[in-house]
Design a protein around this motif. Structure first.
Motif, PDB file in Angstrom:
ATOM      1  N   ALA A 162       5.834  -4.353   1.581  1.00  8.86           N
ATOM      2  CA  ALA A 162       7.124  -3.892   2.100  1.00  8.86           C
ATOM      3  C   ALA A 162       7.027  -3.574   3.582  1.00  8.86           C
ATOM      4  O   ALA A 162       7.950  -3.864   4.362  1.00  8.86           O
ATOM      5  CB  ALA A 162       7.585  -2.664   1.317  1.00  8.86           C
ATOM      6  N   ARG A 163       5.917  -2.996   4.003  1.00  8.83           N
ATOM      7  CA  ARG A 163       5.750  -2.663   5.419  1.00  8.83           C
ATOM      8  C   ARG A 163       5.584  -3.929   6.261  1.00  8.83           C
ATOM      9  O   ARG A 163       6.073  -3.988   7.389  1.00  8.83           O
ATOM     10  CB  ARG A 163       4.568  -1.715   5.599  1.00  8.83           C
ATOM     11  N   ARG A 199      -2.372  -1.542  -0.611  1.00  9.42           N
ATOM     12  CA  ARG A 199      -1.613  -0.382  -1.087  1.00  9.42           C
ATOM     13  C   ARG A 199      -0.294  -0.860  -1.670  1.00  9.42           C
ATOM     14  O   ARG A 199       0.151  -1.982  -1.425  1.00  9.42           O
ATOM     15  CB  ARG A 199      -1.371   0.599   0.056  1.00  9.42           C
ATOM     16  N   ASP A 200       0.348   0.011  -2.448  1.00  5.34           N
ATOM     17  CA  ASP A 200       1.592  -0.372  -3.101  1.00  5.34           C
ATOM     18  C   ASP A 200       2.685  -0.742  -2.107  1.00  5.34           C
ATOM     19  O   ASP A 200       3.558  -1.568  -2.408  1.00  5.34           O
ATOM     20  CB  ASP A 200       2.082   0.771  -4.001  1.00  5.34           C
ATOM     21  N   ASP A 201       2.652  -0.134  -0.903  1.00  7.33           N
ATOM     22  CA  ASP A 201       3.719  -0.379   0.060  1.00  7.33           C
ATOM     23  C   ASP A 201       3.332  -1.381   1.144  1.00  7.33           C
ATOM     24  O   ASP A 201       4.093  -1.583   2.100  1.00  7.33           O
ATOM     25  CB  ASP A 201       4.150   0.937   0.709  1.00  7.33           C
ATOM     26  N   THR A 202       2.158  -2.034   1.006  1.00  9.90           N
ATOM     27  CA  THR A 202       1.691  -2.938   2.057  1.00  9.90           C
ATOM     28  C   THR A 202       2.675  -4.081   2.299  1.00  9.90           C
ATOM     29  O   THR A 202       3.069  -4.356   3.445  1.00  9.90           O
ATOM     30  CB  THR A 202       0.306  -3.502   1.716  1.00  9.90           C
ATOM     31  N   VAL A 244      -0.868  -1.639   9.393  1.00  8.85           N
ATOM     32  CA  VAL A 244      -0.399  -1.526   8.018  1.00  8.85           C
ATOM     33  C   VAL A 244      -1.632  -1.439   7.123  1.00  8.85           C
ATOM     34  O   VAL A 244      -2.452  -2.363   7.096  1.00  8.85           O
ATOM     35  CB  VAL A 244       0.507  -2.716   7.612  1.00  8.85           C
ATOM     36  N   ALA A 303       9.033  -5.384   6.681  1.00  9.61           N
ATOM     37  CA  ALA A 303       9.845  -4.623   7.626  1.00  9.61           C
ATOM     38  C   ALA A 303       9.508  -4.990   9.071  1.00  9.61           C
ATOM     39  O   ALA A 303      10.342  -4.836   9.968  1.00  9.61           O
ATOM     40  CB  ALA A 303       9.638  -3.127   7.411  1.00  9.61           C
TER      41      ALA A 303
END
Length: 218
Positions: A45-46, A40-43, A36, A49
């Motif tokens: 969320a990943r 980052r903006d999606d770190t 991952v 998940a």
């Protein structure tokens, strides 16, 4: 059959991910790696998940007949790997040596804040001028003293003779010393070189060189 997956951050910058990965690599337990990208903006969320663990790396996840398991701390991952693969030699077999090795690992796990703060792991970089920042030289001196003590007591080439948990926990430090051009004393240079030349460390670094992500170092 149980399936292990290890979530790690950028290989260039995630020192704790390196420790967890090295522990699993030495254990010989089969595992898959998921990366991952950090910062980052999606770190977050990943990470969410992957598991319900706190938003950090590394995280080890096991799915299968042995039951689901999530472990989100590098030392806990190492301990689990050592229990599942005692023949791998993560810890010395002698109880006294094992206690000493655990003290060495625990000091790294909880200390050296200045070094970690002002010299974040940056495998691909070569940066000078960090030694003068507050507390960094004292941390460096303590690392040297600890290495010197272990090598003198146990004969090298690694801290407790063979490659083990203590070397895994100090591998990111050896990488930092190279990245930040820290002058390693002559008597400790062979140890530092042996760490960065270890096949597992070189395997990690080869992947780090190929990473597309760039994280700015202040």
């Amino acid at each position: 059959m149980d399936r292990y997956r290890l979530l790690i951050g950028n290989r260039n910058h995630s020192s704790w991910s390196l420790r967890g990965w090295l522990a699993m690599r030495l254990s010989g337990l089969p595992f898959e790696v998921e990366v991952v990208p950090l910062f980052r903006d999606d770190t977050a969320a990943r990470m969410a998940a992957f598991s319900d663990a706190p938003a950090r790396v590394p995280v080890l996840r096991r799915d299968g007949p042995g039951g689901d398991l999530v472990v989100w701390d590098s030392l806990a991952i190492l301990e689990h790997a050592a229990e599942r693969a005692p023949e791998a030699g993560l810890w010395p077999t002698d109880p006294d040596l094992r206690a000493e090795a655990r003290a060495v690992v625990a000091e790294m796990h909880s200390g050296f804040t200045a070094l970690r703060t002002h010299m974040p792991m940056a495998i691909r970089e070569r940066i000078d001028g960090r030694q003068g920042r507050p507390g960094v030289q004292a941390d460096i001196d303590r690392v040297f003293a600890l290495w010197r003590r272990c090598l003198a007591r146990h004969g090298g080439p690694f801290l407790f003779g063979d490659w083990s948990a203590a070397d895994i926990f100090f591998a990111p430090v050896a990488a930092r010393f190279r990245s930040y051009l820290v002058l390693v004393p002559e008597d400790l240079a062979p140890y530092t070189e042996a760490v960065v030349a270890h096949p597992h460390v070189r395997e990690w670094e080869a992947e780090a060189v190929r990473e597309p992500w760039v994280v700015e170092i202040e």
